[in-house]
Scaffold this active site. Structure first.
Site, PDB file in Angstrom:
ATOM      1  N   CYS A 114      42.249  34.170 -13.228  1.00 38.10           N
ATOM      2  CA  CYS A 114      40.810  34.115 -12.905  1.00 38.10           C
ATOM      3  C   CYS A 114      40.412  33.141 -12.036  1.00 38.10           C
ATOM      4  O   CYS A 114      40.872  31.859 -12.159  1.00 38.10           O
ATOM      5  CB  CYS A 114      40.318  33.510 -14.406  1.00 38.10           C
ATOM      6  N   CYS A 155      41.573  44.347 -12.515  1.00 34.94           N
ATOM      7  CA  CYS A 155      40.657  43.560 -12.418  1.00 34.94           C
ATOM      8  C   CYS A 155      39.971  43.752 -11.065  1.00 34.94           C
ATOM      9  O   CYS A 155      40.976  43.598  -9.776  1.00 34.94           O
ATOM     10  CB  CYS A 155      40.987  42.071 -12.444  1.00 34.94           C
ATOM     11  N   CYS A 181      29.837  28.760  -7.947  1.00 37.80           N
ATOM     12  CA  CYS A 181      30.599  27.926  -9.021  1.00 37.80           C
ATOM     13  C   CYS A 181      31.591  27.099  -8.475  1.00 37.80           C
ATOM     14  O   CYS A 181      32.387  27.530  -7.769  1.00 37.80           O
ATOM     15  CB  CYS A 181      30.922  28.799 -10.031  1.00 37.80           C
ATOM     16  N   GLY A 212      33.172  38.131  -6.407  1.00 35.54           N
ATOM     17  CA  GLY A 212      31.887  38.463  -6.293  1.00 35.54           C
ATOM     18  C   GLY A 212      31.159  38.609  -7.826  1.00 35.54           C
ATOM     19  O   GLY A 212      31.810  38.388  -8.890  1.00 35.54           O
ATOM     20  N   GLU A 213      29.995  38.569  -7.803  1.00 31.33           N
ATOM     21  CA  GLU A 213      29.005  38.845  -8.886  1.00 31.33           C
ATOM     22  C   GLU A 213      28.432  40.337  -8.728  1.00 31.33           C
ATOM     23  O   GLU A 213      27.587  40.683  -8.308  1.00 31.33           O
ATOM     24  CB  GLU A 213      27.915  37.924  -8.669  1.00 31.33           C
ATOM     25  N   GLU A 245      40.531  41.055  -2.874  1.00 35.97           N
ATOM     26  CA  GLU A 245      41.509  41.423  -3.736  1.00 35.97           C
ATOM     27  C   GLU A 245      41.285  41.977  -4.850  1.00 35.97           C
ATOM     28  O   GLU A 245      40.258  42.081  -5.614  1.00 35.97           O
ATOM     29  CB  GLU A 245      42.090  39.907  -4.124  1.00 35.97           C
ATOM     30  N   ASN A 290      41.901  27.483 -14.258  1.00 40.84           N
ATOM     31  CA  ASN A 290      43.069  27.437 -13.275  1.00 40.84           C
ATOM     32  C   ASN A 290      42.778  26.905 -12.145  1.00 40.84           C
ATOM     33  O   ASN A 290      41.647  26.597 -11.629  1.00 40.84           O
ATOM     34  CB  ASN A 290      43.241  29.032 -12.700  1.00 40.84           C
ATOM     35  N   SER A 316      31.427  41.475 -15.761  1.00 39.27           N
ATOM     36  CA  SER A 316      31.216  39.965 -16.144  1.00 39.27           C
ATOM     37  C   SER A 316      30.218  39.281 -15.069  1.00 39.27           C
ATOM     38  O   SER A 316      30.205  39.679 -13.917  1.00 39.27           O
ATOM     39  CB  SER A 316      32.844  39.306 -16.069  1.00 39.27           C
ATOM     40  N   CYS A 338      31.228  35.570  -2.713  1.00 38.97           N
ATOM     41  CA  CYS A 338      30.269  35.263  -3.592  1.00 38.97           C
ATOM     42  C   CYS A 338      29.241  34.113  -3.491  1.00 38.97           C
ATOM     43  O   CYS A 338      29.689  33.504  -2.691  1.00 38.97           O
ATOM     44  CB  CYS A 338      31.068  34.826  -5.050  1.00 38.97           C
ATOM     45  N   SER A 372      29.823  34.850 -18.395  1.00 40.27           N
ATOM     46  CA  SER A 372      30.545  33.376 -18.148  1.00 40.27           C
ATOM     47  C   SER A 372      29.447  32.371 -18.558  1.00 40.27           C
ATOM     48  O   SER A 372      28.735  31.777 -17.803  1.00 40.27           O
ATOM     49  CB  SER A 372      30.863  33.428 -16.589  1.00 40.27           C
ATOM     50  N   LEU A 373      30.005  31.787 -19.755  1.00 34.44           N
ATOM     51  CA  LEU A 373      28.867  30.699 -20.321  1.00 34.44           C
ATOM     52  C   LEU A 373      29.303  29.414 -19.641  1.00 34.44           C
ATOM     53  O   LEU A 373      28.686  28.465 -18.948  1.00 34.44           O
ATOM     54  CB  LEU A 373      28.917  30.638 -21.574  1.00 34.44           C
ATOM     55  N   CYS A 418      35.400  27.892  -8.753  1.00 34.69           N
ATOM     56  CA  CYS A 418      35.976  28.994  -8.636  1.00 34.69           C
ATOM     57  C   CYS A 418      36.122  29.572  -6.917  1.00 34.69           C
ATOM     58  O   CYS A 418      35.498  29.150  -6.352  1.00 34.69           O
ATOM     59  CB  CYS A 418      35.083  30.152  -8.938  1.00 34.69           C
TER      60      CYS A 418
HETATM   61  N1  SAH Z   1      31.025  36.568 -10.885  1.00 35.40           N
HETATM   62  C1  SAH Z   1      31.179  37.124 -12.380  1.00 35.40           C
HETATM   63  C2  SAH Z   1      32.521  37.859 -12.196  1.00 35.40           C
HETATM   64  C3  SAH Z   1      33.838  37.174 -11.811  1.00 35.40           C
HETATM   65  S1  SAH Z   1      34.820  37.347 -13.211  1.00 35.40           S
HETATM   66  C4  SAH Z   1      31.486  35.848 -13.394  1.00 35.40           C
HETATM   67  O1  SAH Z   1      31.538  34.733 -12.848  1.00 35.40           O
HETATM   68  O2  SAH Z   1      31.508  36.284 -14.700  1.00 35.40           O
HETATM   69  C5  SAH Z   1      35.910  35.680 -13.139  1.00 35.40           C
HETATM   70  C6  SAH Z   1      35.779  35.054 -14.299  1.00 35.40           C
HETATM   71  O3  SAH Z   1      36.851  34.163 -14.056  1.00 35.40           O
HETATM   72  C7  SAH Z   1      34.588  34.294 -14.812  1.00 35.40           C
HETATM   73  O4  SAH Z   1      34.337  34.046 -16.021  1.00 35.40           O
HETATM   74  C8  SAH Z   1      34.757  32.964 -14.065  1.00 35.40           C
HETATM   75  O5  SAH Z   1      33.819  31.953 -14.491  1.00 35.40           O
HETATM   76  C9  SAH Z   1      36.182  32.846 -14.455  1.00 35.40           C
HETATM   77  N2  SAH Z   1      36.835  31.631 -13.488  1.00 35.40           N
HETATM   78  C10 SAH Z   1      36.240  31.366 -12.480  1.00 35.40           C
HETATM   79  N3  SAH Z   1      37.137  30.285 -11.701  1.00 35.40           N
HETATM   80  C11 SAH Z   1      37.947  30.201 -12.779  1.00 35.40           C
HETATM   81  C12 SAH Z   1      39.029  29.215 -12.717  1.00 35.40           C
HETATM   82  N4  SAH Z   1      39.197  28.560 -11.746  1.00 35.40           N
HETATM   83  N5  SAH Z   1      39.768  29.040 -13.783  1.00 35.40           N
HETATM   84  C13 SAH Z   1      39.390  30.134 -14.995  1.00 35.40           C
HETATM   85  N6  SAH Z   1      38.703  30.810 -14.801  1.00 35.40           N
HETATM   86  C14 SAH Z   1      37.658  31.058 -13.940  1.00 35.40           C
END
Ligand code: SAH
Length: 349
Positions: A338, A107, A118, A164-165, A94, A295, A196, A114, A219-220, A121
């Site tokens: 996100c 985006c 996490c 993906g990462e 997507e 989200n 990211s 992935c 993504s901390l 996600c």
């Molecule tokens: N794998 C990379 C790139 C994906 S970016 C990364 O994690 O950074 C997607 C962003 O959306 C990341 O910051 C991720 O942590 C965030 N994300 C994932 N699931 C989410 C959710 N349910 N609500 C809000 N942000 C989310």
């Protein structure tokens, strides 16, 4: 089809070698590049200034567009669009278009699925399918660029924040970045692209040495190892001390401001204490914090923080001197927000 050469995978030099190797004059390379990357035309039959024989050879031997549109959805706000594409091997990915007043941001995805796992996600929940090729990454950009052409608009920013990462598919992601950055091609400034990552330490180090000035977002999501181990499983391999050190080195080497993404989860990572710990962690760093109320995703163990908490968390960070903004929530009704991207097959479950 399987043995065809993917045109969008080729760097400028490789494309040149191919076309010259076919006995064509050098200016044909420029013409093809213009069609692909400036006019965003991947349909070879429309490349009207190429001789018929060359067009035929391109059709016979090359795959110009690896993406087949499966579904396109518009959010009710009219400003967010999500496309689901089928790839030649049946995988699905997507990509999202976000319209702002003056700039259009894409985006895009770098992997089908992935492996980072996490739990909050949707892409993480579907697991890893495969890496995308550079051409499959670039094609997502060209798809939307073509749509925007009809409105006389341009792609202003690309964020590698789809499925993906990106840093786990480093080579192809970087190849795609170079393609988009190439001044004879798509010509988007590297500063208008952001990668990211969940925090792949060796890859961040590698990124700090690249000549392209691409932005880095991390993504901390948690300010302590105990909590981050649960929220971002890769933390067990690259704990916060290591991650923060490589980020400090990255900033020293590049002098670029790093973004920290932090998804606020109700009663999990959103207390005043968490905000204070977070402020301590990033104190003095050239950085910016982007807060995202979590989200909803189907199997997430956690839910988003209430609005008052989000505001209080922001205020506390700001009071500590850390520049902090709340990311606008967009496209939630079409699951384009996100962390909501996953493929159609898993959506039917
Ligand atoms: N794998 C990379 C790139 C994906 S970016 C990364 O994690 O950074 C997607 C962003 O959306 C990341 O910051 C991720 O942590 C965030 N994300 C994932 N699931 C989410 C959710 N349910 N609500 C809000 N942000 C989310």
């Amino acid at each position: 089809m399987a043995n065809k050469l993917a045109l969008l995978n080729l760097s400028r030099i490789e494309l040149k070698e191919l076309i010259i190797g076919w006995g064509e004059p050098a200016y044909r390379v420029e013409q093809i590049e213009t069609w692909l990357y400036k006019r965003h035309i991947t349909d070879v039959s429309q490349m009207s200034n190429l001789p018929k024989t060359l067009r035929q050879r391109l059709v016979d031997e090359c795959l110009a567009d690896p993406l087949k549109l499966a579904v396109s959805l518009d959010s009710t706000d009219g400003r967010t669009r999500k496309a689901l594409f089928a790839l030649p091997d049946g995988q699905e990915i997507e990509a999202v278009l976000m319209r702002y007043d003056k700039r259009q941001t894409l985006c895009i995805s770098t992997q089908a699925g992935c492996a980072m796992d996490c739990p909050f996600c949707a892409t993480g929940q579907m697991g890893f399918r495969r890496n995308l090729s550079a051409g499959e990454i670039v094609a997502q950009v060209l798809y939307y660029a073509r749509q925007l052409d009809r409105e006389e608009k341009r792609v202003a920013n690309i964020v590698f924040m789809g499925m993906g990462e990106p840093l786990a598919n480093y080579a192809e992601t970087w190849r795609a970045i170079r393609r988009m950055n190439d001044s004879t091609g798509f010509n988007l400034g590297a500063r208008h692209m952001t990668v990211s990552t969940v925090g792949l330490v060796p890859a961040i180090r590698r990124m700090s040495r690249e000549p392209e000035q691409v932005g880095l977002a991390v993504s901390l999501h948690a300010p302590t190892d105990d909590l981050r181990d649960k929220i971002v499983p890769l933390n067990r391999r690259y704990p916060l001390a290591m991650l923060m050190q490589v980020i400090r080195d990255y900033i020293d080497a590049t002098n670029r401001r790093v973004t920290f993404e932090y998804a606020l989860m109700d009663n999990i990572n959103d207390s005043d204490t968490h905000a204070d710990q977070f402020a301590g962690l990033v104190q003095g760093l050239l950085c910016h914090i982007n807060l995202i109320p979590l989200n909803p995703t189907p199997n997430s163990p956690w839910s988003g923080s209430p609005d008052e908490r989000v505001l209080a968390f922001r205020d506390r960070l700001q009071a500590a001197g850390v520049p902090t903004t709340i990311r606008l929530r967009r496209g939630i009704d079409i699951a384009a927000g996100c962390g909501q991207l996953r493929n159609a097959h898993s959506q039917q479950k």
